[in-house]
Scaffold this active site. Structure first.
Site, PDB file in Angstrom:
ATOM      1  N   ASN A 160       0.854  -1.200   0.000  1.00 43.42           N
ATOM      2  CA  ASN A 160       0.000   0.000   0.000  1.00 43.42           C
ATOM      3  C   ASN A 160       0.886   1.246   0.000  1.00 43.42           C
ATOM      4  OD1 ASN A 160       0.602   0.748   2.863  1.00 43.42           O
ATOM      5  ND2 ASN A 160      -0.323  -1.268   3.210  1.00 43.42           N
ATOM      6  N   ALA A 205       1.710   1.064  11.583  1.00 40.37           N
ATOM      7  CA  ALA A 205       1.967   0.393  10.299  1.00 40.37           C
ATOM      8  C   ALA A 205       0.662   0.109   9.561  1.00 40.37           C
ATOM      9  CB  ALA A 205       2.708  -0.920  10.552  1.00 40.37           C
ATOM     10  N   ASP A 213      -3.964  -6.725   5.092  1.00 41.28           N
ATOM     11  CA  ASP A 213      -4.948  -7.627   5.702  1.00 41.28           C
ATOM     12  C   ASP A 213      -4.863  -9.030   5.095  1.00 41.28           C
ATOM     13  OD1 ASP A 213      -6.314  -5.943   7.592  1.00 41.28           O
ATOM     14  OD2 ASP A 213      -7.028  -4.797   5.868  1.00 41.28           O
ATOM     15  N   LYS A 265       9.254 -16.480 -11.209  1.00 45.10           N
ATOM     16  CA  LYS A 265       8.374 -15.438 -11.753  1.00 45.10           C
ATOM     17  C   LYS A 265       7.214 -16.049 -12.539  1.00 45.10           C
ATOM     18  CE  LYS A 265       8.321 -11.455 -14.756  1.00 45.10           C
ATOM     19  NZ  LYS A 265       8.933 -10.821 -15.903  1.00 45.10           N
ATOM     20  N   PRO A 281      -2.358 -12.540   9.960  1.00 39.52           N
ATOM     21  CA  PRO A 281      -2.682 -12.388  11.390  1.00 39.52           C
ATOM     22  C   PRO A 281      -2.933 -10.917  11.699  1.00 39.52           C
ATOM     23  CG  PRO A 281      -0.335 -12.797  11.079  1.00 39.52           C
ATOM     24  CD  PRO A 281      -0.973 -12.963   9.740  1.00 39.52           C
ATOM     25  N   ASP A 282      -3.834 -10.667  12.635  1.00 41.76           N
ATOM     26  CA  ASP A 282      -4.068  -9.290  13.071  1.00 41.76           C
ATOM     27  C   ASP A 282      -3.107  -9.006  14.228  1.00 41.76           C
ATOM     28  OD1 ASP A 282      -5.066  -6.948  14.397  1.00 41.76           O
ATOM     29  OD2 ASP A 282      -6.862  -7.167  13.151  1.00 41.76           O
ATOM     30  N   PHE A 307      -3.994   2.380  15.051  1.00 43.78           N
ATOM     31  CA  PHE A 307      -4.450   3.422  14.135  1.00 43.78           C
ATOM     32  C   PHE A 307      -5.650   2.884  13.385  1.00 43.78           C
ATOM     33  CE2 PHE A 307      -1.923   7.314  13.387  1.00 43.78           C
ATOM     34  CZ  PHE A 307      -1.029   7.190  14.429  1.00 43.78           C
TER      35      PHE A 307
HETATM   36  O1  PMT Z   1       2.970   5.880   6.607  1.00 45.29           O
HETATM   37  P1  PMT Z   1       2.373   7.234   6.252  1.00 45.29           P
HETATM   38  O2  PMT Z   1       2.496   7.547   4.790  1.00 45.29           O
HETATM   39  O3  PMT Z   1       2.899   8.333   7.123  1.00 45.29           O
HETATM   40  O4  PMT Z   1       0.793   7.136   6.513  1.00 45.29           O
HETATM   41  C1  PMT Z   1       0.336   6.979   7.820  1.00 45.29           C
HETATM   42  C2  PMT Z   1      -0.820   5.978   7.911  1.00 45.29           C
HETATM   43  C3  PMT Z   1      -2.037   6.542   7.187  1.00 45.29           C
HETATM   44  C4  PMT Z   1      -0.423   4.636   7.291  1.00 45.29           C
HETATM   45  C5  PMT Z   1      -1.097   5.769   9.448  1.00 45.29           C
HETATM   46  O5  PMT Z   1      -1.433   7.020   9.992  1.00 45.29           O
HETATM   47  C6  PMT Z   1      -2.208   4.763   9.672  1.00 45.29           C
HETATM   48  O6  PMT Z   1      -3.386   5.050   9.623  1.00 45.29           O
HETATM   49  N1  PMT Z   1      -1.812   3.489   9.939  1.00 45.29           N
HETATM   50  C7  PMT Z   1      -2.736   2.345  10.095  1.00 45.29           C
HETATM   51  C8  PMT Z   1      -3.089   1.829   8.737  1.00 45.29           C
HETATM   52  C9  PMT Z   1      -3.999   0.601   8.811  1.00 45.29           C
HETATM   53  O7  PMT Z   1      -3.568  -0.465   8.518  1.00 45.29           O
HETATM   54  O8  PMT Z   1      -5.196   0.834   9.306  1.00 45.29           O
HETATM   55  P2  PMT Z   1      -6.350  -0.294   9.448  1.00 45.29           P
HETATM   56  O9  PMT Z   1      -7.545   0.490   9.799  1.00 45.29           O
HETATM   57  O10 PMT Z   1      -6.392  -1.178   8.269  1.00 45.29           O
HETATM   58  O11 PMT Z   1      -5.854  -1.153  10.680  1.00 45.29           O
HETATM   59  C10 PMT Z   1      -6.230  -0.866  12.020  1.00 45.29           C
HETATM   60  C11 PMT Z   1      -5.091  -1.167  12.966  1.00 45.29           C
HETATM   61  O12 PMT Z   1      -4.823  -2.569  12.963  1.00 45.29           O
HETATM   62  C12 PMT Z   1      -3.788  -0.487  12.638  1.00 45.29           C
HETATM   63  O13 PMT Z   1      -3.172  -0.096  13.856  1.00 45.29           O
HETATM   64  C13 PMT Z   1      -2.969  -1.567  11.944  1.00 45.29           C
HETATM   65  O14 PMT Z   1      -1.583  -1.390  12.183  1.00 45.29           O
HETATM   66  C14 PMT Z   1      -3.473  -2.808  12.638  1.00 45.29           C
HETATM   67  N2  PMT Z   1      -3.453  -4.037  11.821  1.00 45.29           N
HETATM   68  C15 PMT Z   1      -4.130  -4.116  10.652  1.00 45.29           C
HETATM   69  C16 PMT Z   1      -4.141  -5.299   9.953  1.00 45.29           C
HETATM   70  C17 PMT Z   1      -3.419  -6.409  10.467  1.00 45.29           C
HETATM   71  N3  PMT Z   1      -3.383  -7.545   9.814  1.00 45.29           N
HETATM   72  N4  PMT Z   1      -2.757  -6.305  11.616  1.00 45.29           N
HETATM   73  C18 PMT Z   1      -2.761  -5.153  12.310  1.00 45.29           C
HETATM   74  O15 PMT Z   1      -2.149  -5.043  13.380  1.00 45.29           O
END
Ligand code: PMT
Length: 407
Positions: A212, A276, A280, A290, A308-309, A327
């Site tokens: 992403n 991060a 997903d 390849k 994994p989450d 986040f």
């Molecule tokens: O890196 P930049 O360009 O500065 O941009 C910043 C940002 C927009 C990436 C950052 O501010 C941000 O929003 N990061 C979280 C992005 C994200 O994955 O959001 P989500 O809503 O999909 O996930 C929710 C939370 O679960 C996040 O804390 C994520 O790290 C976590 N997660 C998600 C999926 C997964 N498999 N495992 C996780 O731990």
């Protein structure tokens, strides 16, 4: 911060204009601000502008009968939760260090029973002069808190320490002071922080991957602010092209599963900040060689499986950090989705950002600025748009207030 009150003493320095911005920022957070403007301060900003922004009368004169009949200096010095001096000039620092009280500002500073936060601003030679160093050391010993000064170019054209801290840095210091942090220089000393940043890359074959637009800037800024606040900080980073902040322990990973393993290996920690953008899903199978275009133009189908989450795993871990912050990158119903995400993943706080927003011509993912909402059990805080560095500074101060306040 909502409902707290600050008494702001504006000293005489060119940086006094930043105090006007400080009042605005505090008002956005629901902090009431009363003000004392010194005679020298009034040479730089007018009582009218201060009063228009605070919505209150500005106090200026110790011997003004009107001022004393409305509110005596003793009462003024005790009414607020915190006394902030910005700019704190060599004169104001010297007077308080020497116990002098010959005007309203210095009398109030001697009379107060509240914490004092000084935000110095002066020419670099003045800041480095033996007498200002002495005042500084005495005041620190007396328990006065300090924010800044910063290094940088000054209005007088010289360069070095002496520049007043920026309004949002002062807000962060106020937040830490009101939250009970003992030292504003290192409010997170002794705290172990774990921060994740950047994207993860999920391989399709040796040359292709799913990822992403995350640049890592937000997570790196948070890690940098935590280091500045004295936290022992581990930064677990997906592939990005920016330099790591000084002082972090950096662990580079590529995939979500590697990120989870690195996080678990870094426990125990007191605070987790998952900035991060973790993928997903990943391709079920990463081909060893390849994948070739077929001659009959049949498009390959890639089956995805769930990653994994990491946030949910660590929030329910036997070694769960004391404060788990996730986040939420949303494009619709930002706050509502973030509230649901906080409950679903078991985080203490969620920092929600609208990744469809265009801030200053840039998108949040990859850009320099952000506008976030802090979602906690106590409700929501809407932070104004600011640089990612300022988000980091403010979040570090909130973390300090939470962790040290609860200690
Ligand atoms: O890196 P930049 O360009 O500065 O941009 C910043 C940002 C927009 C990436 C950052 O501010 C941000 O929003 N990061 C979280 C992005 C994200 O994955 O959001 P989500 O809503 O999909 O996930 C929710 C939370 O679960 C996040 O804390 C994520 O790290 C976590 N997660 C998600 C999926 C997964 N498999 N495992 C996780 O731990």
């Amino acid at each position: 911060m909502h409902g707290k009150s600050v008494l702001l003493i504006i000293g005489g320095g060119i940086a006094a204009y930043k105090s006007l911005e400080l009042i605005r920022r505090l008002a956005e957070l629901g902090v009431t601000c009363g003000a004392i403007l010194t005679r020298a301060g009034a040479e730089f900003v007018t009582p009218l502008s201060v009063s228009a922004l605070t919505g209150q009368k500005v106090f200026q004169d110790l011997f003004s009968l009107t001022d004393e009949s409305e509110m005596g200096h003793i009462e003024l010095s005790r009414a607020a939760d915190l006394v902030v001096v910005a700019p704190a000039t060599a004169d104001l620092m010297g007077k308080l260090a020497g116990g002098l009280a010959n005007d309203l500002a210095s009398t109030t500073l001697l009379a107060t029973d509240k914490k004092i936060l000084m935000v110095p601003a002066m020419n670099v030679r003045m800041w480095e002069s033996p007498s200002v160093r002495r005042s500084f050391e005495i005041l620190k010993k007396d328990g006065v808190l300090f924010a800044g000064p910063n290094d940088g170019e000054m209005a007088c054209g010289e360069f070095g320490p002496g520049r007043m801290a920026e309004p949002l840095e002062i807000v962060a210091a106020i937040e830490a002071a009101l939250g009970g942090a003992k030292s504003l220089a290192s409010p997170l000393a002794g705290v172990r922080a774990l921060v994740t940043a950047g994207p993860t890359r999920e391989p399709v074959d040796p040359v292709r991957f799913l990822a992403n637009h995350s640049s890592g800037k937000q997570g790196y800024a948070i890690a940098e602010a935590l280091v500045r606040a004295g936290a022992e900080t581990t930064l677990i980073s997906g592939p990005v092209s920016i330099a790591p902040p000084d002082g972090v322990k950096l662990m580079r990973v590529t995939t979500a599963r590697e990120m989870l393993a690195a996080c678990e290996a870094s426990l125990p920690a007191d605070v987790l900040v998952m900035a991060a953008a973790v993928a997903d899903w990943r391709p079920d199978i990463a081909a060893n060689s390849k994948i070739k275009k077929s001659t009959d133009r049949v498009v390959p189908l890639i089956k995805l499986v769930e990653n994994p989450d990491i946030l949910a795993t660590l929030a329910h871990h036997a070694k769960r950090p004391r404060l788990v912050i996730g986040f939420a990158a949303e494009t619709d119903d930002v706050v509502e989705n973030a509230i649901a995400k906080r409950a679903r993943k078991g985080a203490d706080w969620i920092i929600a950002n609208d990744v469809s927003a265009n801030l200053n011509g840039e998108s949040v993912m990859g850009g320099e600025r952000n506008r976030v909402h802090l979602i906690s059990a106590a409700g929501r805080e809407d932070w104004p748009e600011m640089s990612k560095r300022d988000v980091g500074t403010r979040l570090a101060a909130r973390i300090a207030a939470e962790i040290k306040g609860a200690a």
